[in-house]
Design a protein around this motif. Structure first.
Motif, mmCIF file in Angstrom:
data_model
loop_
_atom_site.group_PDB
_atom_site.id
_atom_site.type_symbol
_atom_site.label_atom_id
_atom_site.label_comp_id
_atom_site.label_asym_id
_atom_site.label_seq_id
_atom_site.Cartn_x
_atom_site.Cartn_y
_atom_site.Cartn_z
ATOM 1 N N GLY A 344 -20.554 -12.655 75.907
ATOM 2 C CA GLY A 344 -19.460 -12.615 74.936
ATOM 3 C C GLY A 344 -18.838 -11.236 74.770
ATOM 4 O O GLY A 344 -19.140 -10.280 75.491
ATOM 5 N N ARG A 345 -17.918 -11.139 73.793
ATOM 6 C CA ARG A 345 -17.214 -9.876 73.522
ATOM 7 C C ARG A 345 -18.092 -8.881 72.779
ATOM 8 O O ARG A 345 -18.084 -7.684 73.089
ATOM 9 C CB ARG A 345 -15.952 -10.163 72.704
ATOM 10 N N THR A 346 -18.837 -9.333 71.791
ATOM 11 C CA THR A 346 -19.678 -8.425 71.007
ATOM 12 C C THR A 346 -20.977 -9.114 70.610
ATOM 13 O O THR A 346 -21.053 -10.347 70.523
ATOM 14 C CB THR A 346 -18.979 -7.948 69.719
ATOM 15 N N ALA A 361 -20.721 -3.865 72.557
ATOM 16 C CA ALA A 361 -19.816 -4.661 73.385
ATOM 17 C C ALA A 361 -20.627 -5.492 74.361
ATOM 18 O O ALA A 361 -21.584 -5.008 74.977
ATOM 19 C CB ALA A 361 -18.858 -3.750 74.145
ATOM 20 N N GLY A 364 -17.995 -9.502 78.094
ATOM 21 C CA GLY A 364 -16.593 -9.864 77.966
ATOM 22 C C GLY A 364 -16.110 -10.973 78.877
ATOM 23 O O GLY A 364 -14.907 -11.099 79.107
ATOM 24 N N GLU A 367 -14.923 -15.599 75.528
ATOM 25 C CA GLU A 367 -14.270 -15.238 74.266
ATOM 26 C C GLU A 367 -15.117 -15.751 73.103
ATOM 27 O O GLU A 367 -14.763 -16.712 72.407
ATOM 28 C CB GLU A 367 -12.861 -15.825 74.220
ATOM 29 N N GLU A 369 -18.258 -14.230 70.024
ATOM 30 C CA GLU A 369 -18.973 -13.115 69.399
ATOM 31 C C GLU A 369 -20.258 -13.665 68.798
ATOM 32 O O GLU A 369 -20.290 -14.785 68.279
ATOM 33 C CB GLU A 369 -18.144 -12.466 68.287
ATOM 34 N N THR A 402 -23.284 -17.942 67.445
ATOM 35 C CA THR A 402 -22.192 -17.516 68.318
ATOM 36 C C THR A 402 -20.949 -18.319 68.002
ATOM 37 O O THR A 402 -21.005 -19.556 67.919
ATOM 38 C CB THR A 402 -22.594 -17.695 69.795
ATOM 39 N N GLY A 404 -16.327 -18.341 68.480
ATOM 40 C CA GLY A 404 -15.201 -17.762 69.195
ATOM 41 C C GLY A 404 -14.339 -18.813 69.859
ATOM 42 O O GLY A 404 -14.665 -20.013 69.860
ATOM 43 N N SER A 423 -15.355 -20.918 79.715
ATOM 44 C CA SER A 423 -14.102 -20.182 79.876
ATOM 45 C C SER A 423 -12.969 -21.138 80.228
ATOM 46 O O SER A 423 -13.196 -22.288 80.647
ATOM 47 C CB SER A 423 -14.245 -19.124 80.965
#
Length: 489
Positions: A344-346, A361, A364, A367, A369, A402, A404, A423
């Motif tokens: 993920g992003r974060t 981070a 990535g 999408e 978090e 999680t 997003g 994705s």
């Protein structure tokens, strides 16, 4: 009052085969009509299993429960240590996380856990005709004897006879057995009634003089020499060191290449067991310092006991660069549990569950978090893979939630709720479900999407291996003598 027969299998060291011998004996004795219960007072492993009573135990004890044809319970492994760093571990007691302790602090407190361990043993004892107890490491580690609950400390507290296992394939088995005899206290030597030589390759008669010499020097009797058991590769590995790479080839001669980066705190890697058995899968474990191969069909990010630390480890190897290149080439990526979080992003750890509070981070590629929270999820799960509609069964064992945009395309439906993320192009995906590759229909569909073919009925193969292991031990060991030792407790 007559006590339930019980026997403790200890070893001259780690990885000498204690877990498999307990599993094989369990299946052999169940086939004789006995109610068998496995037990391990203390285990150290990040490969855990979720139990029907809502806790977690070492996966080896879950396999032993399966061999004994009983449901796993937290009382089969009342103390489970899950390493989170080089010096500290999460402490699970009767299935529930109670603390994270440094090794020295745990050493001071482990004796306080003995009442809980004995309580679990009594519960197990009340359900059995015989209890098969597995030690941890070796009783020869006399520097750890104070407050011991894993080997002789527990054997003494529960008044158990002991059989000692040595692995001849590792070399030095005579010295290992005789040396153990030398360093133990006399009362502990007396508790050991017999020994087993494990993993012999070749003509067993060539070691007959060695057996006689061990008996002469220790006063312990031999229960037999167990030949090498090749089908052990068909059973789940407890330790990452026991994972075998699979290099098969499918009907076309071109196997699906699955690459697994081995992070520092890899956890619940039983996800890999069904894949390594597939003749049409080339499973490669990439170690620190190696690059991720550029010709992979799938890069699989496994579970992790310390997601943020393992993400830093991942980057330190340059694997983030290799993974990005794999993704640009149109390669498929799958993250499971901690591996899903890394994609993920974060990843945020506001409460400092894995160290100091921090937000880092991610890689990535999804999408999403993740926020780590203290409400640990432990559940046995059933559902379906949304893309193929195939049924899946497994378990969840994780901290964190999680969320997003990519969660709008979930990978799984689990017990009526959506799980995971995919994705937009469908090539990167993640899920919190462990064990999904054990579902034959899902595994076949997933491999088909990568251009491969499944050729294994996984659960059938595991059962066949347990039956073969029981036959193997029955033919190699003096089972009547072993039972007599357990009954004389």
């Amino acid at each position: 009052m007559t006590r339930v027969p019980a026997l403790m299998i200890q070893g001259t060291g780690s990885n000498v085969g204690k877990s498999l011998i307990v599993a094989g004996l369990a299946r052999a004795l169940v086939r004789r009509g006995m109610r068998v219960m496995p037990f391990k007072p203390q285990n150290m492993s990040n490969n855990a299993a979720v139990t029907d009573d809502g806790g977690e135990i070492g996966r080896a004890q879950a396999l032993q429960a399966r061999a004994a044809r009983v449901a796993p319970t937290v009382h089969m492994n009342p103390v489970l240590l899950k390493p989170e760093s080089e010096t500290g571990a999460q402490v699970i007691v009767q299935g529930t996380r109670v603390a994270t302790l440094k090794a020295r602090d745990y050493g001071r407190r482990k004796a306080d856990l003995l009442p809980k361990v004995l309580d679990s043993f009594r519960r197990i004892e009340g359900l059995a005709d015989i209890v098969l107890v597995e030690g941890a490491g070796s009783p020869a580690e006399i520097n750890l004897r104070a407050g011991d609950i894993a080997n002789m400390g527990f054997a003494s507290a529960a008044d158990l006879p002991v059989v000692l296992v040595g692995d001849i394939d590792r070399g030095g088995v005579i010295a290992s057995l005789v040396g153990t005899h030398c360093v133990l206290e006399e009362c502990e030597r007396d508790r050991i009634k017999a020994f087993i030589i494990n993993c012999f390759r070749g003509d067993i008669s060539l070691f007959s003089e060695g057996v006689v010499e061990i008996e002469r020097r220790t006063g312990w009797r031999s229960l037999g020499t167990v030949p090498w058991f090749a089908q052990a590769a068909h059973l789940p590995a407890e330790d990452v060191l026991g994972l075998a790479e699979g290099r098969g080839s499918g009907p076309s001669g071109q196997p699906v290449k699955v690459i697994v980066p081995v992070v520092g705190r890899i956890a619940n890697f039983d996800d890999l067991d069904p894949l390594r058995m597939e003749p049409g899968v080339d499973l490669r474990l990439v170690q620190a310092g190696e690059a991720l191969p550029g010709d992979a069909d799938l890069v699989l990010l496994p579970g992790s006991k310390s997601t943020i630390a393992d993400l830093a480890f991942f980057r330190a190897q340059g694997w983030d660069i290799d993974l990005a290149a794999h993704r640009r080439r149109g390669g498929t990526v799958l993250g499971l549990c901690g591996g899903y979080q890394m994609l993920g992003r974060t990843i945020a750890d506001p409460d400092g569950l894995e160290g100091k509070p921090d937000t880092v981070a991610g890689l990535g590629l999804l999408e999403v978090e993740t926020v780590l929270r203290d409400d640990k999820t432990l559940s046995i799960t059933h559902g379906r893979h949304i893309a193929t509609g195939t049924p899946v069964s497994g378990y969840e064992i994780h901290l964190g939630r999680t969320r997003g945009a990519d969660c709008a395309r979930p990978m799984m439906e689990i017990d009526g709720r959506m799980d995971g993320a995919v994705s937009a192009d469908g090539l990167v995906m993640g899920s919190y479900m462990h064990g999904l590759f054990g579902s034959d229909a899902f595994r076949a569909g997933f491999l088909k999407s990568l251009g491969g073919v499944s050729g294994v009925a996984y659960e059938t193969r595991v059962e066949a291996a347990l039956e073969a292991l029981a036959d193997h031990l029955e033919s190699a060991l003096d089972m009547e003598a072993l039972l007599a030792i357990a009954r004389a407790r």
